[in-house]
Design a protein around this motif. Structure first.
Motif, PDB file in Angstrom:
ATOM      1  N   GLN A   1       1.105  -1.129   0.011  1.00 19.66           N
ATOM      2  CA  GLN A   1       0.141   0.016  -0.003  1.00 19.66           C
ATOM      3  C   GLN A   1       0.794   1.335  -0.086  1.00 19.66           C
ATOM      4  OE1 GLN A   1      -2.260  -0.069   3.444  1.00 19.66           O
ATOM      5  NE2 GLN A   1      -0.624  -0.517   4.824  1.00 19.66           N
ATOM      6  N   TRP A   2       0.248   2.394  -0.465  1.00 20.67           N
ATOM      7  CA  TRP A   2       0.946   3.652  -0.453  1.00 20.67           C
ATOM      8  C   TRP A   2       0.986   4.292   0.826  1.00 20.67           C
ATOM      9  CZ3 TRP A   2       3.829   5.552  -4.173  1.00 20.67           C
ATOM     10  CH2 TRP A   2       3.538   5.102  -5.303  1.00 20.67           C
ATOM     11  N   VAL A   3       2.227   4.431   1.418  1.00 18.63           N
ATOM     12  CA  VAL A   3       2.187   5.193   2.766  1.00 18.63           C
ATOM     13  C   VAL A   3       3.026   6.136   2.976  1.00 18.63           C
ATOM     14  CG1 VAL A   3       3.081   4.708   5.180  1.00 18.63           C
ATOM     15  CG2 VAL A   3       1.896   2.795   3.963  1.00 18.63           C
ATOM     16  N   GLU A   4       2.802   7.278   3.318  1.00 20.07           N
ATOM     17  CA  GLU A   4       3.596   8.634   3.558  1.00 20.07           C
ATOM     18  C   GLU A   4       4.512   8.379   4.735  1.00 20.07           C
ATOM     19  OE1 GLU A   4       3.444  13.383   2.810  1.00 20.07           O
ATOM     20  OE2 GLU A   4       1.908  12.464   3.747  1.00 20.07           O
ATOM     21  N   ASP A   5       5.876   8.547   4.179  1.00 19.18           N
ATOM     22  CA  ASP A   5       7.123   8.482   5.322  1.00 19.18           C
ATOM     23  C   ASP A   5       7.493   9.946   5.422  1.00 19.18           C
ATOM     24  OD1 ASP A   5      10.008   8.815   5.654  1.00 19.18           O
ATOM     25  OD2 ASP A   5       9.597   6.717   6.553  1.00 19.18           O
ATOM     26  N   SER A   6       7.292  10.575   6.911  1.00 20.91           N
ATOM     27  CA  SER A   6       7.659  11.899   6.984  1.00 20.91           C
ATOM     28  C   SER A   6       9.139  12.207   6.810  1.00 20.91           C
ATOM     29  CB  SER A   6       7.399  12.292   8.505  1.00 20.91           C
ATOM     30  OG  SER A   6       8.240  11.647   9.189  1.00 20.91           O
ATOM     31  N   THR A   7       9.951  11.466   6.626  1.00 17.53           N
ATOM     32  CA  THR A   7      11.325  11.688   6.398  1.00 17.53           C
ATOM     33  C   THR A   7      11.670  11.659   4.723  1.00 17.53           C
ATOM     34  OG1 THR A   7      12.091  11.033   8.437  1.00 17.53           O
ATOM     35  CG2 THR A   7      13.791  11.196   6.679  1.00 17.53           C
ATOM     36  N   HIS A   8      11.056  10.482   4.053  1.00 20.73           N
ATOM     37  CA  HIS A   8      11.651  10.242   2.760  1.00 20.73           C
ATOM     38  C   HIS A   8      10.414  10.268   1.771  1.00 20.73           C
ATOM     39  CE1 HIS A   8      15.306   8.688   4.369  1.00 20.73           C
ATOM     40  NE2 HIS A   8      14.588   8.016   5.324  1.00 20.73           N
ATOM     41  N   GLY A   9       9.519  10.728   2.184  1.00 17.36           N
ATOM     42  CA  GLY A   9       8.316  11.000   1.172  1.00 17.36           C
ATOM     43  C   GLY A   9       7.353   9.553   1.121  1.00 17.36           C
ATOM     44  N   TRP A  10       6.860   9.851  -0.130  1.00 21.82           N
ATOM     45  CA  TRP A  10       5.889   8.516  -0.252  1.00 21.82           C
ATOM     46  C   TRP A  10       6.627   7.151  -0.712  1.00 21.82           C
ATOM     47  CZ3 TRP A  10       0.646   7.907   0.631  1.00 21.82           C
ATOM     48  CH2 TRP A  10      -0.069   9.430   0.899  1.00 21.82           C
ATOM     49  N   GLN A  11       5.906   6.275  -0.093  1.00 21.27           N
ATOM     50  CA  GLN A  11       6.506   4.960  -0.317  1.00 21.27           C
ATOM     51  C   GLN A  11       5.433   3.850  -0.755  1.00 21.27           C
ATOM     52  OE1 GLN A  11       7.923   2.576   3.330  1.00 21.27           O
ATOM     53  NE2 GLN A  11       7.102   4.526   4.494  1.00 21.27           N
ATOM     54  N   VAL A  12       6.049   2.667  -1.261  1.00 24.46           N
ATOM     55  CA  VAL A  12       5.075   1.553  -1.317  1.00 24.46           C
ATOM     56  C   VAL A  12       5.483   0.605  -0.434  1.00 24.46           C
ATOM     57  CG1 VAL A  12       4.343  -0.430  -2.582  1.00 24.46           C
ATOM     58  CG2 VAL A  12       4.414   1.873  -3.973  1.00 24.46           C
ATOM     59  N   LYS A  13       4.679   0.252   0.732  1.00 26.92           N
ATOM     60  CA  LYS A  13       4.952  -0.684   1.821  1.00 26.92           C
ATOM     61  C   LYS A  13       4.565  -2.019   1.722  1.00 26.92           C
ATOM     62  CE  LYS A  13       5.124  -1.253   6.851  1.00 26.92           C
ATOM     63  NZ  LYS A  13       4.833  -0.760   8.077  1.00 26.92           N
ATOM     64  N   ILE A  14       5.160  -3.044   1.073  1.00 26.18           N
ATOM     65  CA  ILE A  14       5.032  -4.341   0.941  1.00 26.18           C
ATOM     66  C   ILE A  14       4.617  -5.083   2.044  1.00 26.18           C
ATOM     67  CG2 ILE A  14       5.650  -6.352  -0.331  1.00 26.18           C
ATOM     68  CD1 ILE A  14       7.488  -4.402  -2.329  1.00 26.18           C
ATOM     69  N   ASN A  15       5.446  -4.956   3.040  1.00 22.55           N
ATOM     70  CA  ASN A  15       5.049  -5.593   4.172  1.00 22.55           C
ATOM     71  C   ASN A  15       6.115  -5.104   5.288  1.00 22.55           C
ATOM     72  OD1 ASN A  15       7.686  -6.806   4.173  1.00 22.55           O
ATOM     73  ND2 ASN A  15       7.153  -8.378   3.111  1.00 22.55           N
TER      74      ASN A  15
ATOM     75  N   GLY B   1       9.025  -5.603   6.442  1.00 23.94           N
ATOM     76  CA  GLY B   1      10.135  -5.613   6.168  1.00 23.94           C
ATOM     77  C   GLY B   1      10.634  -5.088   4.955  1.00 23.94           C
ATOM     78  N   VAL B   2       9.737  -4.795   3.844  1.00 25.24           N
ATOM     79  CA  VAL B   2      10.218  -4.228   2.661  1.00 25.24           C
ATOM     80  C   VAL B   2       9.337  -3.141   2.236  1.00 25.24           C
ATOM     81  CG1 VAL B   2      10.216  -4.681   0.103  1.00 25.24           C
ATOM     82  CG2 VAL B   2      10.592  -6.421   1.827  1.00 25.24           C
ATOM     83  N   SER B   3       9.774  -1.929   2.061  1.00 25.47           N
ATOM     84  CA  SER B   3       9.290  -0.653   1.622  1.00 25.47           C
ATOM     85  C   SER B   3      10.084  -0.177   0.207  1.00 25.47           C
ATOM     86  CB  SER B   3       9.236   0.297   2.732  1.00 25.47           C
ATOM     87  OG  SER B   3       8.354  -0.073   3.616  1.00 25.47           O
ATOM     88  N   VAL B   4       9.751   0.438  -0.515  1.00 27.47           N
ATOM     89  CA  VAL B   4      10.420   1.109  -1.773  1.00 27.47           C
ATOM     90  C   VAL B   4       9.702   2.409  -1.853  1.00 27.47           C
ATOM     91  CG1 VAL B   4      11.043  -1.179  -2.676  1.00 27.47           C
ATOM     92  CG2 VAL B   4       8.836  -0.006  -3.591  1.00 27.47           C
ATOM     93  N   PHE B   5      10.516   3.303  -2.426  1.00 27.83           N
ATOM     94  CA  PHE B   5      10.313   4.662  -2.641  1.00 27.83           C
ATOM     95  C   PHE B   5      10.578   5.024  -4.092  1.00 27.83           C
ATOM     96  CE2 PHE B   5      11.639   4.027   1.677  1.00 27.83           C
ATOM     97  CZ  PHE B   5      11.098   4.917   2.562  1.00 27.83           C
ATOM     98  N   PRO B   6       9.385   4.839  -4.952  1.00 29.93           N
ATOM     99  CA  PRO B   6       9.273   4.806  -6.372  1.00 29.93           C
ATOM    100  C   PRO B   6       9.679   6.206  -6.874  1.00 29.93           C
ATOM    101  CG  PRO B   6       7.214   4.443  -5.360  1.00 29.93           C
ATOM    102  CD  PRO B   6       8.023   4.288  -4.264  1.00 29.93           C
ATOM    103  N   PHE B   7       9.366   7.332  -6.086  1.00 28.60           N
ATOM    104  CA  PHE B   7       9.591   8.763  -6.621  1.00 28.60           C
ATOM    105  C   PHE B   7      10.995   8.804  -6.486  1.00 28.60           C
ATOM    106  CE2 PHE B   7       5.185   8.791  -4.912  1.00 28.60           C
ATOM    107  CZ  PHE B   7       4.395   9.082  -6.152  1.00 28.60           C
TER     108      PHE B   7
END
Length: 145
Positions: free
Chosen positions: A72-86, A88-94
């Protein structure tokens, strides 16, 4: 904001179909197309256009990741929007698209996309090892011994 992300992702698909005569889906083939498209934009687009591309192209990349691997899309206050898969795994596509636009080698969006199954597997093994109080679970991810 998630509504804007989804609208941007659809905009990429629409532009690809209408202006580039290419149908792209939210899958690995879509990311392969995106990888080549970013390479072309890095070489040919104006600085102004390149500055705007991470928002739209990152939305498309994120949706490819989300729809292929879940999450799901989740906003991280430090790094911006991410896709949090689980957990243990999040990615920052932007961020990844911006890096790919800026660098020719080593920052491929396709490289990130194809590495995700390994990241998911590794995170799963780490979670299992941590649950069993194994010494391997105490090692940093970059230590192989």
């Amino acid at each position: 904001m998630e509504h804007h992300i989804l609208a941007n992702a659809e905009l990429v698909r629409k532009v690809a179909a209408e202006q580039l005569d290419t149908v792209v889906q939210y899958d690995e083939a879509g990311v392969r197309w995106l990888d080549r498209y970013i390479d072309g934009q890095r070489e040919n687009a104006s600085t102004d256009v390149r500055a705007k591309l991470p928002n739209t192209l990152g939305s498309f990349l994120g949706e490819c990741i989300r729809q292929t691997y879940g999450g799901q899309w989740v906003e991280d206050s430090t790094h911006g929007w991410q896709v949090k898969i689980n957990d243990g795994v999040s990615v920052f596509p932007f961020n990844k698209v911006a890096k790919h636009l800026a660098n020719e080698d080593g920052d491929s969006v396709l490289g990130l996309f194809t590495a995700i199954p390994g990241m998911i597997d590794f995170a799963s093994k780490q979670a299992g090892a941590a649950g069993s109080n194994s010494k391997a679970g105490d090692r940093p991810w970059w230590r192989f011994w």
